[in-house]
Design a protein around this motif. Sequence first.
Motif, short mmCIF file in Angstrom:
data_model
loop_
_atom_site.label_atom_id
_atom_site.label_comp_id
_atom_site.label_asym_id
_atom_site.label_seq_id
_atom_site.Cartn_x
_atom_site.Cartn_y
_atom_site.Cartn_z
N ASP A 1 0.83 -1.20 0.00
CA ASP A 1 0.00 0.00 0.00
C ASP A 1 0.86 1.26 0.00
OD1 ASP A 1 -2.64 -1.31 0.32
OD2 ASP A 1 -1.87 -1.88 2.28
N ILE A 2 1.90 1.24 0.81
CA ILE A 2 2.77 2.41 0.93
C ILE A 2 3.50 2.66 -0.38
CG2 ILE A 2 4.75 3.38 2.17
CD1 ILE A 2 3.86 1.57 4.56
N HIS A 3 3.98 1.59 -1.02
CA HIS A 3 4.65 1.74 -2.32
C HIS A 3 3.70 2.29 -3.36
CE1 HIS A 3 8.08 -1.36 -1.47
NE2 HIS A 3 8.04 -0.39 -0.59
N THR B 1 9.02 -2.26 -13.79
CA THR B 1 7.62 -1.86 -13.71
C THR B 1 6.72 -3.07 -13.52
OG1 THR B 1 8.12 -0.01 -15.20
CG2 THR B 1 5.80 -0.54 -14.85
N ARG B 2 7.05 -4.16 -14.19
CA ARG B 2 6.28 -5.40 -14.05
C ARG B 2 6.33 -5.90 -12.60
NH1 ARG B 2 7.60 -10.94 -14.67
NH2 ARG B 2 5.87 -12.22 -15.44
N GLY B 3 7.52 -5.85 -11.99
CA GLY B 3 7.65 -6.26 -10.60
C GLY B 3 6.86 -5.36 -9.66
N PHE B 4 6.88 -4.08 -9.95
CA PHE B 4 6.13 -3.12 -9.14
C PHE B 4 4.63 -3.38 -9.25
CE2 PHE B 4 4.05 1.16 -9.06
CZ PHE B 4 4.20 1.40 -7.70
N LEU B 5 4.13 -3.58 -10.47
CA LEU B 5 2.71 -3.87 -10.66
C LEU B 5 2.32 -5.18 -9.97
CD1 LEU B 5 1.85 -2.84 -14.34
CD2 LEU B 5 0.66 -2.13 -12.25
N GLY B 6 3.22 -6.17 -10.04
CA GLY B 6 2.93 -7.44 -9.38
C GLY B 6 2.80 -7.30 -7.88
N ARG B 7 3.55 -6.35 -7.30
CA ARG B 7 3.49 -6.12 -5.85
C ARG B 7 2.24 -5.35 -5.46
NH1 ARG B 7 5.36 -7.25 -0.67
NH2 ARG B 7 7.45 -7.59 -1.52
N ILE B 8 1.93 -4.26 -6.19
CA ILE B 8 0.83 -3.40 -5.77
C ILE B 8 -0.52 -3.90 -6.28
CG2 ILE B 8 2.36 -1.41 -5.72
CD1 ILE B 8 0.90 -0.39 -8.25
N PRO C 1 -2.26 -6.85 -5.97
CA PRO C 1 -3.13 -7.40 -4.92
C PRO C 1 -3.56 -6.38 -3.88
CG PRO C 1 -1.26 -8.85 -5.35
CD PRO C 1 -0.99 -7.57 -6.08
N ALA C 2 -2.80 -5.29 -3.75
CA ALA C 2 -3.15 -4.27 -2.76
C ALA C 2 -4.30 -3.39 -3.23
CB ALA C 2 -1.93 -3.38 -2.47
N THR C 3 -4.64 -3.45 -4.52
CA THR C 3 -5.73 -2.63 -5.05
C THR C 3 -6.89 -3.54 -5.40
OG1 THR C 3 -4.69 -2.76 -7.23
CG2 THR C 3 -4.23 -0.81 -5.93
N LEU C 4 -7.76 -3.74 -4.42
CA LEU C 4 -8.96 -4.55 -4.60
C LEU C 4 -8.67 -5.95 -5.11
CD1 LEU C 4 -11.40 -1.87 -5.98
CD2 LEU C 4 -11.23 -2.74 -3.67
N GLY C 5 -7.71 -6.60 -4.49
CA GLY C 5 -7.43 -7.99 -4.80
C GLY C 5 -6.88 -8.23 -6.18
N GLY C 6 -6.29 -7.22 -6.78
CA GLY C 6 -5.68 -7.42 -8.10
C GLY C 6 -6.69 -7.49 -9.22
N ALA C 7 -7.74 -6.67 -9.17
CA ALA C 7 -8.74 -6.63 -10.23
C ALA C 7 -8.08 -6.29 -11.56
CB ALA C 7 -9.82 -5.60 -9.90
N PRO C 8 -8.53 -6.89 -12.65
CA PRO C 8 -7.88 -6.66 -13.95
C PRO C 8 -8.11 -5.24 -14.45
CG PRO C 8 -9.89 -7.94 -14.23
CD PRO C 8 -9.66 -7.83 -12.76
N ALA C 9 -7.18 -4.78 -15.28
CA ALA C 9 -7.30 -3.45 -15.87
C ALA C 9 -8.23 -3.52 -17.07
CB ALA C 9 -5.93 -2.95 -16.30
N THR C 10 -9.27 -2.74 -17.05
CA THR C 10 -10.23 -2.69 -18.14
C THR C 10 -9.86 -1.55 -19.09
OG1 THR C 10 -11.66 -1.20 -16.89
CG2 THR C 10 -12.05 -3.58 -16.64
N PRO C 11 -10.36 -1.57 -20.33
CA PRO C 11 -10.07 -0.47 -21.27
C PRO C 11 -10.43 0.91 -20.72
CG PRO C 11 -10.96 -2.34 -22.47
CD PRO C 11 -11.06 -2.70 -21.01
N PRO C 12 -11.59 1.09 -20.05
CA PRO C 12 -11.86 2.43 -19.48
C PRO C 12 -10.83 2.85 -18.44
CG PRO C 12 -13.89 1.14 -19.59
CD PRO C 12 -12.77 0.20 -19.91
N ARG D 1 -3.48 1.40 -11.51
CA ARG D 1 -4.12 0.70 -10.40
C ARG D 1 -5.14 1.59 -9.69
NH1 ARG D 1 -4.37 -3.98 -11.67
NH2 ARG D 1 -5.38 -4.21 -9.64
N PHE D 2 -4.89 2.90 -9.66
CA PHE D 2 -5.85 3.83 -9.06
C PHE D 2 -7.15 3.86 -9.86
CE2 PHE D 2 -7.35 8.37 -8.76
CZ PHE D 2 -7.88 8.27 -7.49
N ALA D 3 -7.02 3.88 -11.19
CA ALA D 3 -8.22 3.87 -12.04
C ALA D 3 -8.99 2.57 -11.87
CB ALA D 3 -7.81 4.07 -13.50
N VAL D 4 -8.27 1.45 -11.72
CA VAL D 4 -8.93 0.16 -11.49
C VAL D 4 -9.63 0.17 -10.14
CG1 VAL D 4 -8.50 -2.29 -11.07
CG2 VAL D 4 -7.36 -1.14 -12.97
N GLU D 5 -8.95 0.68 -9.13
CA GLU D 5 -9.48 0.68 -7.77
C GLU D 5 -10.74 1.53 -7.66
OE1 GLU D 5 -7.14 0.44 -3.83
OE2 GLU D 5 -7.29 2.58 -4.31
#
Length: 391
Positions: A61-63, A182-189, A191-202, A375-379
């Motif tokens: 979360d902090i990252h 960046t891939r490693g960073f996304l992999g870490r954060i 699950p922290a954003t609503l259980g790792g919900a997938p990124a949608t086109p919007p 991840r913010f847009a997904v969250e």
Amino acid sequence: MQQLETLASDAQDLGSGMVVLAASEAEAARQLQICNACRYCEGFCAMFPAMTQRLMFEKADIHYLANLCHNCGACLHACQYAPPHEFAVNIPRAMAQVRGQTYKDYAWPPALGRLYERNGLVLALALAAGLALFLVLAAALTGSLWRGVVAGNFYNVFPHNLMVWLFAPVFIFAVLALGMGTRGFLGRIGPATLGGAPATPPAMGEATGAALTLKYLDGGHGEGCNNEDDAFTLSRRRFHHLVFYGFMLCFAATCLGTVYHYVFGWEAPYDLPSLPKMLGAAGGIGLLIGTAGLWRLQRRRHPLHGDPAQKPMDLGFIALLFMISASGLALWLGRDTPAMALLLCLHLGAVMALFLTMPYSKFAHGFFRSAALLRFAVEKRGVGASVENTD
């Protein structure tokens, strides 16, 4: 007030059972707990609405929140608990320190993460100068230091294939290293954003728009950032735009020149009004103005903004981009003079220094921040969906 004092006291021990938290991360968590109780700044950058979705702040979360922070400074100047208050809440500095840590933590290969600590102004300038000197000596030894003046042909100094073999491997490694980090960073954060919900086109569209327009450098109210005092200014956002789009125009000019060379057989240099030249000239001028402006703002920023330990890295990155734009424009203007080969060596030395340091310089912040914005847009969409389902 009593509630905030209690939270501040409790937050001192936050992470005591989580030994994985670094000191900068624990301090950021302490301040975020206080901010979460106050919420006066929730209308500012994306970090604050994302923060309010959390009761506790784990490492991921902090990252995530640190890379959502755009360091506009608005929250520091609005905060009633900022230094010299005993709570000492300074979100811009706390987030900047964690951001610097994330660059090292997710660097690829991991062993090279410590290069972020050494990638300062002196190293950037010394590397560019050293590479330029090497190229000058190589051109002198081959007798091409003055031969390239004929028709202003760069390839009389360094053959095209030689330049490709010099720059292509370094550029490919830089892109690979940044992509893997960046891939490693996304992999870490994730699950922290609503259980790792997938990124949608919007969500991807919103994140792309926020990144390309630097939406959150408006201070949350459209008046801009605080820089050296309480006054708001849009200068930081405008200079960032000039740097980003200037760089992208120069990159587009290089890519188009590659197409011209390999597809159509049209060799550089190109003259106006050719498209590569127009793109490169516009990009070079934008990059020159943008980097000069950011240098001035960086030198005059409020002492409580950001992490002072990272200032050499920031200035080194700005200096390299300035050198690339200045030497590129000088090369264009002096390509038919006896100084052409020397100017070419200076320009190529600066470009090579940028490529070599790119994965371990401030360049990484654009990748990490874009990932956090995604991840913010997904969250946001996940939170909205949860509320709708509850209703």
